[in-house]
Design an enzyme around this catalytic site. Structure first.
Site, PDB file in Angstrom:
ATOM      1  N   ASP A   1      58.790 -22.940 -19.514  1.00 10.07           N
ATOM      2  CA  ASP A   1      57.503 -23.095 -19.619  1.00 10.07           C
ATOM      3  C   ASP A   1      57.023 -24.492 -19.376  1.00 10.07           C
ATOM      4  O   ASP A   1      55.723 -24.724 -19.104  1.00 10.07           O
ATOM      5  CB  ASP A   1      56.968 -22.193 -20.715  1.00 10.07           C
TER       6      ASP A   1
ATOM      7  N   LYS B   1      57.435 -10.764 -14.199  1.00  8.71           N
ATOM      8  CA  LYS B   1      58.467 -11.776 -14.090  1.00  8.71           C
ATOM      9  C   LYS B   1      59.798 -11.302 -14.043  1.00  8.71           C
ATOM     10  O   LYS B   1      60.949 -11.841 -13.756  1.00  8.71           O
ATOM     11  CB  LYS B   1      58.333 -12.640 -15.368  1.00  8.71           C
TER      12      LYS B   1
ATOM     13  N   GLN C   1      56.247 -15.257 -23.976  1.00  6.38           N
ATOM     14  CA  GLN C   1      55.024 -14.974 -23.384  1.00  6.38           C
ATOM     15  C   GLN C   1      53.914 -15.322 -24.385  1.00  6.38           C
ATOM     16  O   GLN C   1      53.905 -14.741 -25.603  1.00  6.38           O
ATOM     17  CB  GLN C   1      54.924 -13.481 -22.764  1.00  6.38           C
TER      18      GLN C   1
HETATM   19  N1  LIG Z   1      54.535 -18.162 -21.685  1.00  6.20           N
HETATM   20  C1  LIG Z   1      53.657 -18.083 -20.745  1.00  6.20           C
HETATM   21  N2  LIG Z   1      52.653 -17.434 -21.009  1.00  6.20           N
HETATM   22  C2  LIG Z   1      51.544 -17.619 -20.362  1.00  6.20           C
HETATM   23  C3  LIG Z   1      51.662 -18.378 -19.221  1.00  6.20           C
HETATM   24  C4  LIG Z   1      52.887 -19.123 -18.797  1.00  6.20           C
HETATM   25  O1  LIG Z   1      52.428 -19.637 -17.682  1.00  6.20           O
HETATM   26  N3  LIG Z   1      53.487 -18.830 -19.740  1.00  6.20           N
HETATM   27  N4  LIG Z   1      50.476 -18.162 -18.106  1.00  6.20           N
HETATM   28  C5  LIG Z   1      49.380 -17.204 -18.483  1.00  6.20           C
HETATM   29  C6  LIG Z   1      49.652 -15.920 -17.752  1.00  6.20           C
HETATM   30  N5  LIG Z   1      50.541 -15.763 -16.677  1.00  6.20           N
HETATM   31  C7  LIG Z   1      51.960 -15.951 -17.008  1.00  6.20           C
HETATM   32  O2  LIG Z   1      52.671 -15.661 -17.836  1.00  6.20           O
HETATM   33  C8  LIG Z   1      50.547 -15.174 -15.313  1.00  6.20           C
HETATM   34  C9  LIG Z   1      49.401 -14.575 -14.949  1.00  6.20           C
HETATM   35  C10 LIG Z   1      49.057 -14.002 -13.608  1.00  6.20           C
HETATM   36  C11 LIG Z   1      49.797 -13.857 -12.908  1.00  6.20           C
HETATM   37  C12 LIG Z   1      49.801 -13.254 -11.512  1.00  6.20           C
HETATM   38  O3  LIG Z   1      50.988 -12.932 -10.793  1.00  6.20           O
HETATM   39  N6  LIG Z   1      48.695 -12.813 -11.310  1.00  6.20           N
HETATM   40  C13 LIG Z   1      48.401 -11.852 -10.228  1.00  6.20           C
HETATM   41  C14 LIG Z   1      47.556 -10.719 -10.419  1.00  6.20           C
HETATM   42  C15 LIG Z   1      48.235  -9.736 -11.541  1.00  6.20           C
HETATM   43  C16 LIG Z   1      47.638  -8.387 -11.874  1.00  6.20           C
HETATM   44  O4  LIG Z   1      47.618  -7.613 -11.020  1.00  6.20           O
HETATM   45  O5  LIG Z   1      47.211  -8.526 -13.029  1.00  6.20           O
HETATM   46  C17 LIG Z   1      47.772 -12.626  -9.155  1.00  6.20           C
HETATM   47  O6  LIG Z   1      46.876 -13.401  -9.488  1.00  6.20           O
HETATM   48  O7  LIG Z   1      47.923 -12.328  -7.895  1.00  6.20           O
HETATM   49  C18 LIG Z   1      51.319 -14.205 -13.265  1.00  6.20           C
HETATM   50  C19 LIG Z   1      51.486 -14.995 -14.277  1.00  6.20           C
HETATM   51  C20 LIG Z   1      49.329 -16.738 -19.789  1.00  6.20           C
HETATM   52  N7  LIG Z   1      50.342 -16.765 -20.501  1.00  6.20           N
END
Ligand SMILES: Nc1nc2c(c(=O)[nH]1)N[C@@H](CN(C=O)c1ccc(C(=O)N[C@@H](CCC(=O)O)C(=O)O)cc1)CN2
Ligand SMILES: [Mg+2]
Length: 284
Positions: free
Chosen positions: A121, A54, A98
């Site tokens: 969020d 992020k 987060q």
């Molecule tokens: N405050 C927040 N916490 C959490 C959220 C949120 O939206 N706001 N969502 C989830 C986790 N999350 C964001 O924080 C999130 C998860 C995954 C990805 C992402 O880009 N994943 C990649 C792979 C990443 C890797 O290699 O590990 C993909 O899917 O291609 C972004 C954001 C829980 N907490």
């Protein structure tokens, strides 16, 4: 015939380009630069990865990211005081705490402390309530991002049967509302649902947000369905896989998100969109 891939990585890159252009324009018009406070408490390794991504996204589009990395021992009062400080800071337009937070912290109280106008969020009850009532507001990033992914397919949502698996506050519940607002007929399934297979088999649009590897066998998928896999499950060998058994589902679905590279990049891109939107609402 295999499913068409919904390329979240490419769609997110397009969104970042648009946002970067908007920030450049704001800069040349002497308007404020979006400021996002990114708050990480503790040492959850997955959270550290997401927060790093992020912050990198913010840098790429020209946002001012303010980093707050706090130890696991941070108290409720200390975190509340930080949120109050960020609420009052005119250079901060978005506050991202987060999740998950350490167990001793009341996460809901922290979410409710964030100024709803800076709640990028979309987790604050006021913003969730606005989604329920179909009023404009900041919308939770993953479900809103899924709607953007669906716009990049030829899925006709009006009257479609959408089945959401998972009832979390972050994904399942707001996802069901997003789909309802798009005029789908929505079914929400959860751990107590009877005959899940029967529900899945009826889904024109399936959104899986369970967090369990290959929880949905591919041969349950309705032929031609649009399958959105929100699950990101790390395997022992380090690979990431979704909640839907991908090889089998790819044989039957019409459209499908990959894992990784599907929903995750849209969660992050939508955070940027929300931060730009919050900046416009706060500063014009
Ligand atoms: N405050 C927040 N916490 C959490 C959220 C949120 O939206 N706001 N969502 C989830 C986790 N999350 C964001 O924080 C999130 C998860 C995954 C990805 C992402 O880009 N994943 C990649 C792979 C990443 C890797 O290699 O590990 C993909 O899917 O291609 C972004 C954001 C829980 N907490
Ligand atoms: Mg949108």
């Amino acid at each position: 015939m295999g499913a068409q891939i919904i390329d979240g990585k490419a769609i997110a890159a397009g969104i970042r380009d648009t946002i970067q252009t908007a920030v450049t324009e704001r800069r040349s018009n002497n308007q404020s630069i979006p400021g996002l406070a990114v708050v990480l408490v503790g040492d959850n390794s997955a959270s550290a990865v997401y927060v790093r991504m992020k912050r990198r996204d913010c840098e790429q589009v020209g946002f001012a990211a303010q980093d707050h990395d706090l130890p696991t021992s941070t108290t409720q009062d200390e975190l509340t005081a930080l949120v109050d400080e960020l609420n009052a800071d005119p250079a901060i337009h978005g506050i991202l705490v987060q999740l998950p937070l350490p167990d001793h912290i009341d996460a809901q109280a922290i979410i409710e402390r964030i100024d709803p106008a800076k709640d990028v969020d979309g987790f604050h009850p006021q913003n969730v309530g606005r989604l329920v009532l179909r009023l404009p507001g900041l919308r939770s990033c993953t479900p809103h991002g899924v709607m953007t992914l669906l716009e990049h397919t030829d899925t006709d949502l009006v009257g479609a049967h959408a089945v959401v698996i998972g009832q979390s506050n972050i994904v399942g519940r707001p996802m069901a509302l997003e789909l309802l607002n798009a005029r789908c007929t929505v079914t929400v399934c959860h751990s107590r649902t009877r005959d899940l297979q029967d529900q899945v088999a009826q889904a024109d649009v399936l959104v899986a947000a369970v967090g369990r590897t290959a929880f949905i066998p591919g041969d349950w998928i309705k032929p031609g369905a649009t399958v959105i896999d929100v699950g990101i499950n790390r395997q022992e060998d380090g690979r990431l896989v979704g909640d839907v058994e991908a090889d089998g589902a790819m044989q039957r679905a019409g459209w499908m998100t990959p894992v990784p590279g599907g929903v995750g990049p849209l969660t992050r891109a939508t955070l940027l969109e929300n931060t730009l939107e919050a900046t416009r609402q706060l500063d014009g």
